[in-house]
Scaffold this motif. Structure first.
Motif, PDB file in Angstrom:
ATOM      1  N   LEU A  17       9.293  -5.534  14.541  1.00 10.94           N
ATOM      2  CA  LEU A  17       9.062  -6.323  13.328  1.00 10.94           C
ATOM      3  C   LEU A  17       8.258  -5.509  12.321  1.00 10.94           C
ATOM      4  N   GLU A  18       7.244  -4.803  12.799  1.00 10.24           N
ATOM      5  CA  GLU A  18       6.388  -4.025  11.905  1.00 10.24           C
ATOM      6  C   GLU A  18       7.176  -2.917  11.199  1.00 10.24           C
ATOM      7  N   THR A  19       8.033  -2.219  11.971  1.00 16.89           N
ATOM      8  CA  THR A  19       8.792  -1.114  11.345  1.00 16.89           C
ATOM      9  C   THR A  19       9.794  -1.653  10.330  1.00 16.89           C
ATOM     10  N   GLU A  20      10.371  -2.816  10.601  1.00 17.47           N
ATOM     11  CA  GLU A  20      11.355  -3.361   9.670  1.00 17.47           C
ATOM     12  C   GLU A  20      10.679  -3.896   8.410  1.00 17.47           C
ATOM     13  N   VAL A  21       9.494  -4.488   8.553  1.00 16.25           N
ATOM     14  CA  VAL A  21       8.740  -4.914   7.362  1.00 16.25           C
ATOM     15  C   VAL A  21       8.361  -3.697   6.529  1.00 16.25           C
ATOM     16  N   LYS A  22       7.939  -2.635   7.197  1.00 21.62           N
ATOM     17  CA  LYS A  22       7.570  -1.388   6.510  1.00 21.62           C
ATOM     18  C   LYS A  22       8.791  -0.823   5.763  1.00 21.62           C
ATOM     19  N   LYS A  23       9.934  -0.867   6.420  1.00 24.42           N
ATOM     20  CA  LYS A  23      11.164  -0.369   5.786  1.00 24.42           C
ATOM     21  C   LYS A  23      11.477  -1.168   4.525  1.00 24.42           C
ATOM     22  N   PHE A  24      11.324  -2.473   4.616  1.00 24.96           N
ATOM     23  CA  PHE A  24      11.551  -3.330   3.436  1.00 24.96           C
ATOM     24  C   PHE A  24      10.593  -2.951   2.307  1.00 24.96           C
ATOM     25  N   ALA A  25       9.297  -2.805   2.641  1.00 20.63           N
ATOM     26  CA  ALA A  25       8.286  -2.490   1.622  1.00 20.63           C
ATOM     27  C   ALA A  25       8.530  -1.120   1.010  1.00 20.63           C
ATOM     28  N   ASP A  26       8.963  -0.151   1.827  1.00 24.47           N
ATOM     29  CA  ASP A  26       9.225   1.204   1.309  1.00 24.47           C
ATOM     30  C   ASP A  26      10.351   1.205   0.287  1.00 24.47           C
ATOM     31  N   GLY A  27      11.262   0.249   0.367  1.00 21.84           N
ATOM     32  CA  GLY A  27      12.391   0.209  -0.554  1.00 21.84           C
ATOM     33  C   GLY A  27      12.128  -0.532  -1.848  1.00 21.84           C
ATOM     34  N   LEU A  28      10.905  -0.998  -2.041  1.00 18.11           N
ATOM     35  CA  LEU A  28      10.583  -1.755  -3.250  1.00 18.11           C
ATOM     36  C   LEU A  28      10.264  -0.825  -4.418  1.00 18.11           C
ATOM     37  N   PRO A  29      10.489  -1.287  -5.670  1.00 20.05           N
ATOM     38  CA  PRO A  29      10.054  -0.498  -6.822  1.00 20.05           C
ATOM     39  C   PRO A  29       8.534  -0.398  -6.846  1.00 20.05           C
ATOM     40  N   HIS A  30       8.019   0.555  -7.610  1.00 23.79           N
ATOM     41  CA  HIS A  30       6.591   0.889  -7.542  1.00 23.79           C
ATOM     42  C   HIS A  30       5.707  -0.332  -7.805  1.00 23.79           C
ATOM     43  N   TRP A  31       6.044  -1.152  -8.798  1.00 20.77           N
ATOM     44  CA  TRP A  31       5.188  -2.287  -9.152  1.00 20.77           C
ATOM     45  C   TRP A  31       5.114  -3.291  -7.998  1.00 20.77           C
ATOM     46  N   ALA A  32       6.229  -3.488  -7.288  1.00 22.69           N
ATOM     47  CA  ALA A  32       6.246  -4.436  -6.176  1.00 22.69           C
ATOM     48  C   ALA A  32       5.666  -3.805  -4.915  1.00 22.69           C
ATOM     49  N   LYS A  33       5.894  -2.513  -4.761  1.00 21.60           N
ATOM     50  CA  LYS A  33       5.370  -1.791  -3.601  1.00 21.60           C
ATOM     51  C   LYS A  33       3.844  -1.797  -3.617  1.00 21.60           C
ATOM     52  N   PHE A  34       3.280  -1.760  -4.816  1.00 21.99           N
ATOM     53  CA  PHE A  34       1.823  -1.818  -4.971  1.00 21.99           C
ATOM     54  C   PHE A  34       1.273  -3.106  -4.353  1.00 21.99           C
ATOM     55  N   LEU A  35       1.949  -4.233  -4.618  1.00 22.75           N
ATOM     56  CA  LEU A  35       1.508  -5.521  -4.061  1.00 22.75           C
ATOM     57  C   LEU A  35       1.727  -5.569  -2.563  1.00 22.75           C
ATOM     58  N   ALA A  36       2.876  -5.050  -2.111  1.00 24.99           N
ATOM     59  CA  ALA A  36       3.183  -5.064  -0.683  1.00 24.99           C
ATOM     60  C   ALA A  36       2.137  -4.287   0.102  1.00 24.99           C
ATOM     61  N   GLN A  37       1.737  -3.132  -0.434  1.00 29.35           N
ATOM     62  CA  GLN A  37       0.731  -2.322   0.255  1.00 29.35           C
ATOM     63  C   GLN A  37      -0.574  -3.105   0.424  1.00 29.35           C
ATOM     64  N   LYS A  38      -0.991  -3.807  -0.636  1.00 25.64           N
ATOM     65  CA  LYS A  38      -2.235  -4.577  -0.577  1.00 25.64           C
ATOM     66  C   LYS A  38      -2.149  -5.628   0.533  1.00 25.64           C
ATOM     67  N   LEU A  39      -1.022  -6.337   0.567  1.00 27.50           N
ATOM     68  CA  LEU A  39      -0.878  -7.406   1.541  1.00 27.50           C
ATOM     69  C   LEU A  39      -0.822  -6.878   2.969  1.00 27.50           C
ATOM     70  N   LEU A  40      -0.107  -5.779   3.159  1.00 29.44           N
ATOM     71  CA  LEU A  40       0.042  -5.233   4.506  1.00 29.44           C
ATOM     72  C   LEU A  40      -1.234  -4.573   5.020  1.00 29.44           C
ATOM     73  N   LEU A  41      -2.148  -4.295   4.114  1.00 30.44           N
ATOM     74  CA  LEU A  41      -3.457  -3.791   4.528  1.00 30.44           C
ATOM     75  C   LEU A  41      -4.439  -4.934   4.792  1.00 30.44           C
ATOM     76  N   GLY A  42      -3.933  -6.181   4.653  1.00 35.47           N
ATOM     77  CA  GLY A  42      -4.766  -7.344   4.957  1.00 35.47           C
ATOM     78  C   GLY A  42      -5.616  -7.800   3.800  1.00 35.47           C
ATOM     79  N   ASN A  43      -5.318  -7.330   2.574  1.00 40.45           N
ATOM     80  CA  ASN A  43      -6.123  -7.700   1.407  1.00 40.45           C
ATOM     81  C   ASN A  43      -5.552  -8.928   0.716  1.00 40.45           C
ATOM     82  N   THR A  44      -6.402  -9.627   0.033  1.00 38.51           N
ATOM     83  CA  THR A  44      -5.973 -10.747  -0.805  1.00 38.51           C
ATOM     84  C   THR A  44      -5.630 -10.213  -2.190  1.00 38.51           C
ATOM     85  N   ILE A  45      -4.521 -10.695  -2.737  1.00 36.97           N
ATOM     86  CA  ILE A  45      -4.105 -10.244  -4.069  1.00 36.97           C
ATOM     87  C   ILE A  45      -5.023 -10.860  -5.118  1.00 36.97           C
ATOM     88  N   SER A  46      -5.695  -9.997  -5.888  1.00 36.46           N
ATOM     89  CA  SER A  46      -6.617 -10.465  -6.933  1.00 36.46           C
ATOM     90  C   SER A  46      -5.908 -10.505  -8.284  1.00 36.46           C
TER      91      SER A  46
END
Length: 868
Positions: A17-46
């Protein structure tokens, strides 16, 4: 090289599951990938994160100058997702305030495994559960009520919750209920059952990788809303129509403004700038020249307007003639004659078939319209006198006019009247007459005075086309005379041959053509051409001047259109998010849930054929329970519904990596003993996995829980805790710690009675009597414990369905001693029953009586214990 390929192949095959979520996030455009990275690091989106992501989106859409950005690397570890604690415990609830009727300053301590809070109805369980449902997850949250016994002075809702993790305690108040600790507990109660069975329920607790999609969807929707707000702001400005409305008249500048869009070139617009001093001088000179020429041409313009007005009046007159002609054609005149003939024939038939039967020399006008109308009105009035479906007259009726009794002949005559007006021949005659009346109305409504003497068109035709006007008036007179003759034929029902009268409209066409030619000649005058030319040039310069004054508006509008066109290309791919989440849920979670649910149903004896439908939307997963295509609550009994709901609840909580505790409020209400026992076993087993807290008023269920706790939790320190709730009118919810029906063994000795004895000796008056009575009550309970644990050796216990055969050897039986136990139990009961002391004996509970009874108990118990 082969070794490298083998390693690469192995890595490719290891899919989680983790590798497939990572694969999905890696395929996002930069603006969306920025948000995905925050969430996957356990941060709350400010809010700042949203602003940054939005800025990156604008750069991608070419709406903002692109900046250099660091490469985003998705480093996903499921342990980073959320501030949840795998060893979290709820250890204490205390200092409750502002909750309806609950006594303040109470404390409930919870076992790490299993806690039961026992209380009868009205003891305050609902107040505590409503509070817990408000702070923890529940499918049926309830509003916390204030104390209804107070008119004012209500306190705000408050309570203190003590959590423990890694041997560190965390104290949180009611106002902190949004903290992550509160998300790790869930409450189930009777009101949750229908929500489990009727609704499409979201999975509240799932693997962190799947929860990512809901959080990610929420984040991108926020970015999308930010873009939509900017789009809306730019759309609120003027439209191209609004901008073009600034210009009166027509010019190439107005046409360009009307066509402004995202493709418009600003350089093309600048061709009409600036409005120079030469333009200003030229505009003023042109205006003067135009005014002078206009003054000279005013007479011709007035003539053109007059002729155009006459032409309009001619068109109206022509239309009136054309609307009259159809009434006087041979075909229509023949139809009128046929209608008259038909009416005459049908009236004759009606007269022959019925009217002759009513001729008499006593009244005049039999068969006339007035005679028929009189009968119709009489029948209507007769119906008012009678109930529905009752016919007037009968043998008891009087005449409606003279009120005299009706003879048989008179009754028959009236009934013949009713039959006559309903006869087919009479109805046919009536319908034929109504048709003629409508024809007459049409001819009477026709207007023939189309050329009044002072009418503008009449005056103009009299001067310009007198012969044509005379012919038209003559023909109109003939049509009018013919209309009057037709009306006379209808009224007198006479059949006459009438000749067609049709008015030709050819003269209208000739006159209109002549007017058009006259207008054309006036317009083709060179003076008119020059005026039009000057007007166009003057209009262009006026538009050019206004265009330069408001040029910034046009430029801003075009730039906004360019911005909107680029912004509308934004792709938030929410469908892809939902589809990915659904695929991964099916692969890594849904089947596990189905297996867990079916396993729970099996263990709860609830295999009713429940099917589970899974759906997904906006990055979330939902489930719907069905039985043969219908909601289970529409098919199953109340007990079966509760079993399925509990299975659904436990299955979801079992699969949750987040949930650490489950709380139940009377989960077995209205269930039979077998169901209570099955549920008690499952909940006691759950206490080996996570913290279980149960509120109940059911003693049978309580004892089942107690017995199963010994099975599953034996040898674990502090694994089973039980408290009681009591009511202290008007308040409830008083916590009596470590006491409940489960600790009846504490009455093996008269310890409680001795405590009350000490209190009784230390007080006076009524308090002395009350303490003595309480001591006697405790002593009576000790006698009951003596019967269970000493005389019967624990072979049979209350609410325990099992007979403990191994303890038969411990039974103590000596008839004389047992009769003494029964006698003493009866004495104590007589002393504490809820009625007044006997006037005859005057026995009032006292410390002396209590002390004597305690000594008697100790002696009897010792004697029983010494039995071999």
């Amino acid at each position: 090289m082969n070794e490298v390929n083998e390693i690469a192949g192995a890595e490719k095959q290891i899919e989680t599951l983790e590798t497939e979520v990572k694969k999905f996030a890696d395929g996002l455009p930069h603006w969306a990938k920025f948000l995905a990275q925050k969430l996957l690091l356990g941060n709350t989106i400010s809010d700042n994160d949203i602003d940054t992501s939005y800025s990156y989106l604008l750069e991608q859409l070419k709406l903002k100058v692109e900046t250099e950005k660091a490469e985003i690397s998705i480093d996903y570890n499921a342990e980073n997702a959320g501030n949840y604690k795998s060893d979290l415990l709820l250890t204490k609830l205390e200092n409750i305030e502002g909750v309806n009727a609950l006594t303040e300053n109470q404390t409930i301590e919870f076992s790490p495994n299993l806690t039961i809070i026992y209380g009868a109805n009205g003891s305050g369980k609902s107040g505590y559960v409503r509070l817990l449902k408000n702070v923890f997850y529940s499918k049926a949250p309830e509003e916390i009520l204030q104390n209804v016994h107070l008119d004012n002075g209500h306190k705000a809702v408050n309570a203190r919750f003590t959590f423990k993790s890694n041997n560190i305690e965390t104290l949180l108040g009611f106002v902190n209920k949004d903290n992550a600790e509160f998300e790790q507990f869930a409450v189930f109660d009777g009101k949750s059952v229908l929500n489990h069975l009727e609704r499409r329920n979201e999975f509240e607790f799932r693997p962190a990788g799947l929860s990512f999609f809901a959080d990610y969807t929420t984040a991108i929707v926020t970015v999308e809303q930010k873009l939509n707000n900017d789009i809306q702001a730019k759309q609120l400005g003027s439209t191209a129509d609004d901008l073009s409305a600034m210009f009166d008249g027509d010019s190439e500048i107005k046409t360009i403004v009307l066509r402004l869009n995202a493709e418009t070139s600003i350089d093309d617009l600048k061709r009409y700038t600036p409005f120079s001093d030469e333009d200003k001088i030229q505009k003023e000179a042109m205006q003067k020249q135009y005014d002078e020429l206009l003054l000279a041409s005013r007479g011709k313009e007035k003539e053109i307007r007059n002729l155009e007005g006459i032409k309009g009046l001619l068109a109206q007159s022509k239309q009136s003639i054309e609307s009259l002609n159809p009434f006087f054609t041979t075909d229509i005149l023949t139809k009128v004659k046929t209608a008259i003939t038909d009416c005459i024939t049908k009236e004759a038939t009606a007269k022959a078939e019925g009217i002759e039967n009513f001729n008499t020399d006593k009244i005049e006008g039999v068969g006339t319209t007035e005679w028929k109308n009189f009968i119709v009105s009489a029948e209507i009035f007769a119906k008012v006198q009678k109930a529905e479906n009752v016919v007037y007259p009968d043998n008891r009726d009087n005449c409606l006019l003279c009120q005299q009794p009706l003879s048989d002949e008179a009754q028959k005559l009236i009934l013949d009247y009713w039959a006559f007006i309903k006869s087919v021949a009479e109805q046919n005659a009536k319908q034929a007459q109504e048709k003629l009346d409508k024809v007459q109305e049409k001819y009477e409504s026709l207007t023939f005075d189309l050329f009044p003497q002072d009418n503008t068109l009449t005056v103009w035709l009299s001067e310009k086309y007198p012969n044509e006007l005379e012919i038209l008036n003559q023909k109109l007179s003939e049509q009018k005379a013919l209309a009057q003759n037709i009306i006379s034929d209808i009224q007198n029902k006479t059949v006459n041959e009438r000749a067609e009268v049709k008015i030709s409209t050819e003269q209208y066409t000739d006159i209109e053509n002549a007017i058009d030619e006259k207008i054309k000649l006036l317009k083709e005058n060179e003076q008119s051409k020059e005026l039009e030319k000057l007007s166009n040039s003057k209009c262009f310069l006026e538009h050019k001047e206004k265009f330069n004054v408001h040029f910034s508006k046009f430029e801003t509008f075009v730039n906004n259109q360019v911005w909107l066109k680029k912004a509308n290309k934004a792709d938030f791919a929410k469908r892809k998010v939902t589809d990915t989440e659904k695929t991964l849920s099916n692969k890594y979670f849904n089947q596990k849930y189905i297996d867990a649910f079916n396993d729970e149903c099996k263990k709860l004896n609830g295999n009713f054929g429940i099917e589970i439908n899974h759906t997904g939307t906006a990055g979330k997963s939902y489930r719907q329970l069905k039985l043969k295509g219908r909601n289970p609550n529409a098919v199953l009994s109340e007990g079966e519904q509760k079993v399925i709901a509990i299975a659904d609840f436990i299955a979801e909580m079992q699969l949750s990596p987040v949930n650490r505790g489950i709380i139940f409020d009377d989960p077995v209400t209205s269930l039979d003993n077998d169901r209570k026992k099955q549920i008690a076993e499952r909940l006691a087993f759950q206490a080996t996995i996570k913290q279980v807290i149960i509120f109940t008023h059911d003693l049978v269920f309580f004892y089942h829980i107690k017995n199963f706790s010994k099975k599953f939790l034996s040898g674990i320190n502090d694994s089973f805790v039980h408290h009681s709730l009591e009511r202290e009118s008007p308040l409830c919810g008083k916590v009596v710690a470590n006491t409940s029906p489960a600790n009846e063994g504490q009455y093996n000795n008269p310890t409680k009675a001795e405590e009350w004895l000490r209190k009784s000796k230390a007080t006076n008056g009524n308090d002395r009597v009350d303490c003595a009575k309480a001591g006697l009550s405790a002593l009576r309970t000790s006698y009951e414990a003596l019967a269970i644990f000493t005389i019967l050796g624990g072979t049979v216990q209350r609410f325990d369905p099992q007979i403990r055969m191994g303890r038969l050897k411990d039974i103590k039986f000596e008839k004389l001693l047992i009769e003494t136990v029964v006698e003493k139990h009866g004495e104590i009961s007589d002393l504490i029953e809820g009625h007044l002391p006997s006037d005859e004996f005057g026995i009032v509970p006292s410390p002396e009586i209590l002390e004597e009874q305690i000594e008697n108990f100790k002696t009897l118990k010792e004697q029983l214990k010494n039995l071999q």
